[in-house]
Write an enzyme that holds these catalytic residues in place. Sequence first.
Site, PDB file in Angstrom:
ATOM      1  CB  CYS A 142      -0.945   0.008   1.186  1.00  0.00           C
ATOM      2  SG  CYS A 142      -2.271  -1.184   0.948  1.00  0.00           S
ATOM      3  CB  CYS A 185      -3.803  -1.244  -2.207  1.00  0.00           C
ATOM      4  SG  CYS A 185      -2.832  -1.354  -0.745  1.00  0.00           S
TER       5      CYS A 185
END
Length: 244
Positions: free
Chosen positions: A69, A150
Site C-alpha cells: 500500500c 493499493c
Amino acid sequence: LGLGLGLTHGRTSGGIKDTFLKRCQKFNDLNCQNVWDAFQRAYINRDPCTVTTDAYDPFIEAVSFKSQCNRGLLWSKTKEVAHSFSQKRDCLVTLEDTPLGAILNDLTWCGKQGSDETFTSGCPGYSACDNNTVRSYWKRASAAFADTACGDVSVMLSGSIQTPFDPNSIFASIEVKRLRSPKVRRLNVVLVVEKNAVTNCTNGSLKNLQNVLDAGIGYGCKEVTRDQIDKCSSDPEIACGACW
Ligand code: DVN
C-alpha cells in the site's frame, strides 16, 4: 572456462539452482526447496516456446506476496533508475525488490522436451515466440505484483522516448489493467527527464494512459530529473514525500 560446471552442452543447472536458492534464502519466510520445485514444474520437460503464464501459477502461490500500500513502484524503460531508487529508499518497492522479482532478476532459463534439466543457454530469445519461458514468467509475476498494489501507486516512465506509455510494454498491457478502484486510489507518473528529453507530461501516450485507467483512479504526472532522483536516493534526510 566452464570446466566442471557442466557448460559443455549449455547446461548450468547446478549454477541456476544455486543462484535461485541463495537469492531465495534471503527471504526468511520461504521454504526454498519447495519454491524451486514449484518453479521448475512450470517449464521442465517442455518445449521452451510453449510455456504459458498459467504454468507459473503454482510457483506464484508458493511465494506469497505482501501487499504494497502506497509503496508500489512500477516502471517501463526505466529499469536502472527505478531500481537505483528503490534499493536505497524503502518508501517505494518494485517487483524486483520482492521475492518473485529478486530471485529471477536477470536470469535466463528454459527446459527441453524429453529432459528433466534446466538450461541457461540455447534458450529462445525474449521475442522469439509468444509463449517464451522467460517472458511468460515476467508477465505472470508482473500481474501478481500489480494485484498487490493499493492506495497510491507510482510509475517511472522515460521522457527520453516518444512513447513513454508504450502499449506493448508489460506496464501497459498487464499492470495498468489490474489497477482497480477503489483499492488503488491514484497513479502518479514520474516522468524521468534527462538532458536528452524528447517529451514531457503533455505527451499523447500519457493521455492514453489516463483514458485506460479504471474510473475512479486519480492521475498525476511530474517531470523529474535523474539528478533529483539520485539526490533523494542518497539523502535519507529528505522525506520520501518531498523527493518530487
Ligand atoms: O513495472 C515493471 C515491472 O513490474 C515489470 O515486471 O513489468 C514492468 C516493466 O516492464 P515493461 O513495461 O515491459 O518495461 P520494459 O522496460 O519495456 O521491459 C522490461 C524488461 O523486460 C526489460 O528490462 C528486459 O529485462 P532485461 O533484459 O533487462 O533483464 C525485458 N525485456 C523487454 N523487452 C525485451 C526484454 N528482454 C530481452 N529482449 C527484449 N526484447
